[in-house]
Design a protein around this motif. Structure first.
Motif, mmCIF file in Angstrom:
data_model
loop_
_atom_site.group_PDB
_atom_site.id
_atom_site.type_symbol
_atom_site.label_atom_id
_atom_site.label_comp_id
_atom_site.label_asym_id
_atom_site.label_seq_id
_atom_site.Cartn_x
_atom_site.Cartn_y
_atom_site.Cartn_z
ATOM 1 N N PHE A 62 79.740 16.321 -58.980
ATOM 2 C CA PHE A 62 78.706 16.420 -57.946
ATOM 3 C C PHE A 62 77.312 16.295 -58.548
ATOM 4 C CE2 PHE A 62 76.740 20.693 -58.079
ATOM 5 C CZ PHE A 62 77.485 21.243 -59.106
ATOM 6 N N LEU A 63 77.136 16.821 -59.769
ATOM 7 C CA LEU A 63 75.830 16.671 -60.426
ATOM 8 C C LEU A 63 75.594 15.213 -60.795
ATOM 9 C CD1 LEU A 63 75.653 19.774 -62.766
ATOM 10 C CD2 LEU A 63 74.185 19.224 -60.824
ATOM 11 N N GLU A 64 76.641 14.583 -61.319
ATOM 12 C CA GLU A 64 76.562 13.165 -61.675
ATOM 13 C C GLU A 64 76.226 12.329 -60.430
ATOM 14 O OE1 GLU A 64 76.869 11.726 -64.543
ATOM 15 O OE2 GLU A 64 77.596 9.694 -64.212
ATOM 16 N N GLY A 65 76.889 12.656 -59.315
ATOM 17 C CA GLY A 65 76.640 11.920 -58.073
ATOM 18 C C GLY A 65 75.207 12.102 -57.607
ATOM 19 N N ALA A 66 74.690 13.332 -57.703
ATOM 20 C CA ALA A 66 73.314 13.585 -57.285
ATOM 21 C C ALA A 66 72.358 12.748 -58.130
ATOM 22 C CB ALA A 66 72.995 15.070 -57.421
ATOM 23 N N VAL A 80 67.145 20.915 -58.152
ATOM 24 C CA VAL A 80 66.948 21.362 -56.770
ATOM 25 C C VAL A 80 68.263 21.357 -55.982
ATOM 26 C CG1 VAL A 80 65.742 20.884 -54.622
ATOM 27 C CG2 VAL A 80 64.554 20.592 -56.796
ATOM 28 N N VAL A 81 68.994 20.249 -56.048
ATOM 29 C CA VAL A 81 70.236 20.157 -55.251
ATOM 30 C C VAL A 81 71.258 21.209 -55.664
ATOM 31 C CG1 VAL A 81 72.248 18.711 -54.796
ATOM 32 C CG2 VAL A 81 69.954 17.774 -54.533
ATOM 33 N N PRO A 82 71.600 21.311 -56.974
ATOM 34 C CA PRO A 82 72.531 22.385 -57.337
ATOM 35 C C PRO A 82 71.947 23.761 -57.065
ATOM 36 C CG PRO A 82 71.732 21.253 -59.299
ATOM 37 C CD PRO A 82 71.289 20.455 -58.124
ATOM 38 N N GLY A 83 70.616 23.880 -57.194
ATOM 39 C CA GLY A 83 69.983 25.168 -56.912
ATOM 40 C C GLY A 83 70.211 25.595 -55.476
ATOM 41 N N ILE A 84 70.005 24.665 -54.530
ATOM 42 C CA ILE A 84 70.214 24.992 -53.121
ATOM 43 C C ILE A 84 71.688 25.292 -52.858
ATOM 44 C CG2 ILE A 84 70.179 24.026 -50.790
ATOM 45 C CD1 ILE A 84 67.658 22.513 -51.560
ATOM 46 N N LEU A 85 72.553 24.442 -53.397
ATOM 47 C CA LEU A 85 73.994 24.597 -53.182
ATOM 48 C C LEU A 85 74.458 25.964 -53.670
ATOM 49 C CD1 LEU A 85 75.950 22.426 -52.068
ATOM 50 C CD2 LEU A 85 76.646 21.983 -54.409
ATOM 51 N N PHE A 86 74.056 26.328 -54.889
ATOM 52 C CA PHE A 86 74.534 27.569 -55.492
ATOM 53 C C PHE A 86 73.860 28.790 -54.866
ATOM 54 C CE2 PHE A 86 75.729 25.097 -59.538
ATOM 55 C CZ PHE A 86 76.994 24.888 -59.041
ATOM 56 N N THR A 87 72.535 28.680 -54.631
ATOM 57 C CA THR A 87 71.851 29.840 -54.067
ATOM 58 C C THR A 87 72.406 30.156 -52.686
ATOM 59 O OG1 THR A 87 69.900 29.076 -55.232
ATOM 60 C CG2 THR A 87 69.594 30.847 -53.653
ATOM 61 N N SER A 88 72.638 29.120 -51.876
ATOM 62 C CA SER A 88 73.123 29.405 -50.524
ATOM 63 C C SER A 88 74.500 30.065 -50.584
ATOM 64 C CB SER A 88 73.147 28.130 -49.674
ATOM 65 O OG SER A 88 73.946 27.153 -50.292
#
Lengths: 360, 570
Positions: free
Chosen positions: B312-316, B344-352
């Motif tokens: 997912f990180l690679e895709g982002a 930002v993207v993993p941050g939002i995903l994980f924080t939520s």
């Protein structure tokens, strides 16, 4: 319902202690709801009723345990049967025999134990009571009192000087551990080193990885050459230098080449050299599409147009690949005119800033 | 003791028991734990798989650590060693020792492959276990803290995977490290220093493999082990949740005793997991690094993929358009094309994910303990949010394979990338809405079943000439599963003024909270009440199901009176 919260939001007052508030386990017990019908009657298994059925299960479990033992023996046999110094075939047989022996040995234990549990051990469900996590009021009062007594004893409330001194000392002490650790982690911390490569005026272009020198006539139209600076393989920090200095060399039909302003003499008869390090996150941009003259980074698909200054035509990279100015020396080999005129590789915060004390 | 032991075995057992009881009070422990009741459900095994694959990782990892040399010193692979293609090739000791333990240590290749498969299974079971917890609401009070512990374990699992994957120092993982280096360099202000901090100087340097090794075999697994202990202790403290059913209440736990049933079932399941992983290691080759070769900054393989949990990180990274990189006034470069997908993207995903239990409790205002699991359909918004997060994760993972998709299906990589860019932005919203509607529809279906029973297909004609289909009512036990849940309703906040006509302080804040609460609970279908069932039996009309629509279900906030107590009965 909101009436089950500790605080009544409809009036802003703290809720009166209704029975629901005080009992944190009261879920699904409203008077208007259905009543829980209770545990259904237990139905016995076949093996519970007939001794013959139970005996059969016993034999099955024993058989599976037996198979497990056999498999484990096969696994140990595999270790001795296939020495690992001869052929690839032995590697395969050794891996297979040890692995299947180990795997079936383990699997057998698991299957037998679960079968035993499901078919022979009691399947009558039992009921445990739950209790709320919260301590009772007396315990809470006692706990608070104990903490208060302790704090009182320590006199920390009455002696602010001690509080400040304690906080200061505890905050500073770890620094003597953290500073040496972090300080050493980065080596020389000379981050400007990443903005130079080992290309210099007159450095010959050599083939990656064998280091053979390159003459322009060897570079035919449409071919792509993976290039390193001559002398790289003998350099002290070979991998670090190589990570920055790798170059792709392509010869284009001069009519297709859009010469970039200010770089009129950076190519040699249609031969252009560009950094192979992607300007996105630094993968080697190693895929060349002969028909479109596009360079594609296989990691994240940034696409660069080699006829037009290696500018980005698609993907997550922003900047064009840095161009290495080349020419041909007296002996007819391709050489660099200088280092790259900008930092290669991924963007850093300070990449466009001048380096202090250096005319960059 | 009731009777003195007679046989030698019984005497030995009694002696051992006495030894431990008089020293550590073992009797109290046994009494406390031996007959502890655990509920039974297949989905409760997902976490077990994670635990067991972690044990397999520790065992096989110990085997590997005996033979692996975490050094970047350059050596030439011996001319008489296998595989033939690597003879005489210059490589790091890390790579050479990985080859050696694969080809010249009996069982070495097997252990490497078991270890890699176990790592993939470890992450897969953690993620599916987390999905089970999320969709059944097992994270609710009192288990919020254990959710955070489990979440941290998931992050540590990612770290363990990434640090271990990079150790063999092959081309594939080396390019993975190079991507990590590029992402680090993209961090504003300190990026270059972070890169130096990781690599001890310029990339690749000579210290990254030893550093990753220490993290991989000591720091990360140590933390995982400690948190697994906390995770399990909290399970014992809270007692396991259970699915709703007849006889199962919020005040009890129904199931089988730890000894002997779960000792045999769960203990046996460890051997099943180990067995399956060993068979996979024996028969399915994975990460054959000699096909890639030792790390060299120049070559790269096309179609390279990280392990699935990093996709997912690679895709982002692949989706973010490059135009977002810009240079500020003063000549500083801001790489949003790296910051957004990398941070930002993993941050939002994980924080939520991490804060979700607290957010939902804030929105519901429900401070009670919940030990009965939700059926996902009964909590449409939560289920929708979960599916939306999963959708984003899956779209990113697919985008991380866009080159594979392009080559396998003969599609344009540019078009695929654009499709994924759009899908990533709209897909989660669509998934949320569709899932929520499906949940509401399933709840209506439940209501219909309760009110009318099963259709039997038996058509009866009355003397008057009227035809009806006979419906078979549900048994008490069947009905209970469909009606046992409490309807979750939006918070009621009352009027803006108190009874003395004075404006209530903090009312704005309450209104915001009510908005969130409405988002979660306004659209709902409430379970059938006994009164409704009695009414349906009396009237035998279709109106009862529809009638529910008028009153309880889908009550928009504006239609619902906000006075206290009015929501309960219509």
């Amino acid at each position: 319902m909101s009436s089950t919260t500790g605080k009544d939001l409809t009036t802003g007052e703290h809720g009166t202690a209704g029975s629901l508030v005080n009992d944190p386990l009261a879920v699904g017990e409203s008077a208007e709801a259905f009543e829980n019908p209770g545990l259904p009657e237990h139905r016995h298994r076949l093996s519970d009723a007939s001794p013959a059925g139970a005996k059969k299960v016993e034999r099955q479990v024993a058989l599976i345990f037996g198979l497990s033992m056999l498999a484990s023996i096969v696994g140990v046999w595999g270790y001795f049967a296939f020495p690992m110094d001869a052929t690839l075939g032995n590697v395969r047989y050794s891996t297979l025999s040890i692995g299947l022996g180990l795997g079936l040995g383990m699997l057998g234990i698991g299957v037998a134990a679960i079968h035993w549990a499901k078919a022979l051990m009691s399947d009558v469900e039992q009921v445990d009571e739950r209790h709320a996590q919260r301590s009772d009021d007396q315990t809470r009062t006692d706990a608070v009192q104990l903490l208060k007594d302790g704090a009182q004893d320590s006199q920390i409330g009455r002696r602010p000087l001690l509080k400040g001194a304690l906080v200061g000392a505890v905050a500073l002490a770890p620094l003597a551990f953290v500073v040496p650790l972090v300080g050493n982690l980065g080596g020389t911390w000379n981050v400007n080193a990443m903005r130079h490569t080992m290309w210099r005026q007159g450095t010959r272009l050599a083939r990656d990885p064998d280091g053979a020198l390159i003459r322009p006539e060897q570079v035919t139209i449409g071919s792509v050459w993976h290039v390193i600076p001559d002398g790289l393989n003998e350099s002290e920090h070979m991998l670090e230098e190589k990570a920055k200095a790798i170059v792709l060399l392509v010869r284009l039909d001069p009519s297709e080449l859009k010469v970039q302003p200010g770089r009129e003499d950076w190519s040699w008869q249609g031969i252009v050299a560009y950094s192979k390090v992607c300007t996105h996150v630094g993968c080697p941009v190693a895929l060349y599409e002969q028909q479109t003259h596009h360079l594609l980074c296989p990691c994240h698909q940034s696409t660069f147009d080699i006829t037009d200054g290696a500018k980005v035509v698609f993907g997550p990279a922003k900047r064009a690949l840095p161009q290495l100015p080349i020419t041909v020396d007296d002996e007819g080999y391709l050489v660099a005119q200088s280092d790259f005129h900008e930092a290669v590789g991924p963007s850093t915060w300070e990449r466009q800033r001048p380096i202090r004390g250096e005319d960059y | 003791m009731a009777s003195a032991p007679t046989t030698p075995a019984a005497k030995l057992a009694a002696g051992t028991g006495d030894f431990f009881d008089t020293r550590i009070g073992a009797g109290k422990l046994v009494k406390e734990f031996a007959r502890k009741v655990f509920p039974d459900h297949w989905s409760f095994m997902l976490g077990e798989i994670a635990l067991y694959s972690f044990i397999v990782l520790l065992l096989t990892g110990t085997f590997l650590a005996v033979f692996f040399v975490p050094s970047m010193t350059e050596v030439h692979y011996p001319e008489d060693a296998l595989p033939v293609t690597m003879r005489g090739v210059e490589m790091s000791e890390a790579f050479a020792s990985t080859l050696h333990l694969s080809f010249h240590v009996r069982g070495g290749l097997l252990m490497r492959q078991i270890h890699h498969w176990a790592a993939l299974l470890f992450m897969a079971s953690i993620v599916t276990h987390m999905m089970r917890i999320f969709f059944t609401g097992a994270f609710r009070k009192p288990r919020e803290l254990n959710w955070v512990v489990g979440f941290t374990l998931m992050i540590l699992g990612l770290l363990a995977g990434f640090t271990g994957y990079s150790l063999p120092d092959d081309v594939l993982s080396g390019n993975g490290l190079r991507i990590a280096d590029g992402v680090a360099k993209g961090i504003p202000i300190i990026g270059s220093y972070v890169s130096f901090l990781l690599f001890g100087g310029e990339f690749p340097g000579t210290v990254i493999i030893p550093r990753l090794f220490t993290a991989h075999i000591l720091l990360v697994p140590g933390l995982i082990l400690a948190l697994v202990a906390v995770h399990l202790i909290l399970v014992v403290v809270h007692k396991h949740t259970q699915y709703p059913g007849p006889g199962r209440t919020n005040r009890n736990v129904v199931g089988y005793p730890l000894f002997p049933v779960y000792m045999a079932k769960a203990g046996g399941f460890f051997f099943v997991v180990f067995g399956v992983l060993a068979i996979m290691g024996a028969t399915l080759s994975i990460n054959s690094i000699w096909n890639y070769g030792p790390y060299d900054p120049s070559p790269v393989s096309a179609g390279a993929q990280p392990d699935w949990y990093m996709l997912f990180l690679e895709g982002a990274l692949r989706l973010m358009p490059g135009q977002t990189e810009f240079v500020t006034w003063g000549g500083y470069t801001v790489s949003l094309n790296i910051l957004v997908p990398g941070v930002v993207v993993p941050g939002i995903l994980f924080t939520s994910l991490a804060v979700y239990p607290f957010l939902e409790q804030w929105a519901s205002g429900d401070k009670r303990e919940h030990h009965l699991l939700d059926r996902p359909r009964n909590v449409p918004t939560r289920t929708g949010v979960g599916v939306a997060i999963l959708t984003a994760f899956i779209i990113l993972a697919l985008a991380g394979s866009n080159d594979i998709i392009a080559t396998h299906f003969h599609l344009s990589i540019n078009e695929i990338t654009w499709v994924f860019r759009v899908l990533f932005l709209v897909g989660p919203f669509i998934a949320f809405m569709v899932t929520k509607r499906m949940c509401l529809a399933l709840q209506r279906r439940d209501r219909e079943l309760v009110l009318h029973g099963y259709e039997t297909g038996r058509v009866v004609r009355f003397a008057s000439g009227e035809y009806i289909e006979v419906h078979q009512p549900l048994t008490d036990a069947e009905r209970w599963v469909l009606v046992q849940h409490e309807p979750a309703r939006p918070l009621e906040i009352g009027s803006a003024e108190n009874e003395r006509g004075v404006a209530r302080p903090g009312y704005k804040k309450l209104q915001r909270r009510q908005k969130v609460s409405n988002f979660f609970f306004a659209d709902r279908v409430e379970p059938v009440t006994p009164a409704e069932l009695a009414h349906a039996h009396d009237s035998h009309g279709a109106s009862a199901v529809e009638g529910a629509d008028d009153h309880a279900s889908l009550a928009r906030p504006e239609r619902e009176s906000l006075e206290a107590g009015s929501g309960a009965q219509h």
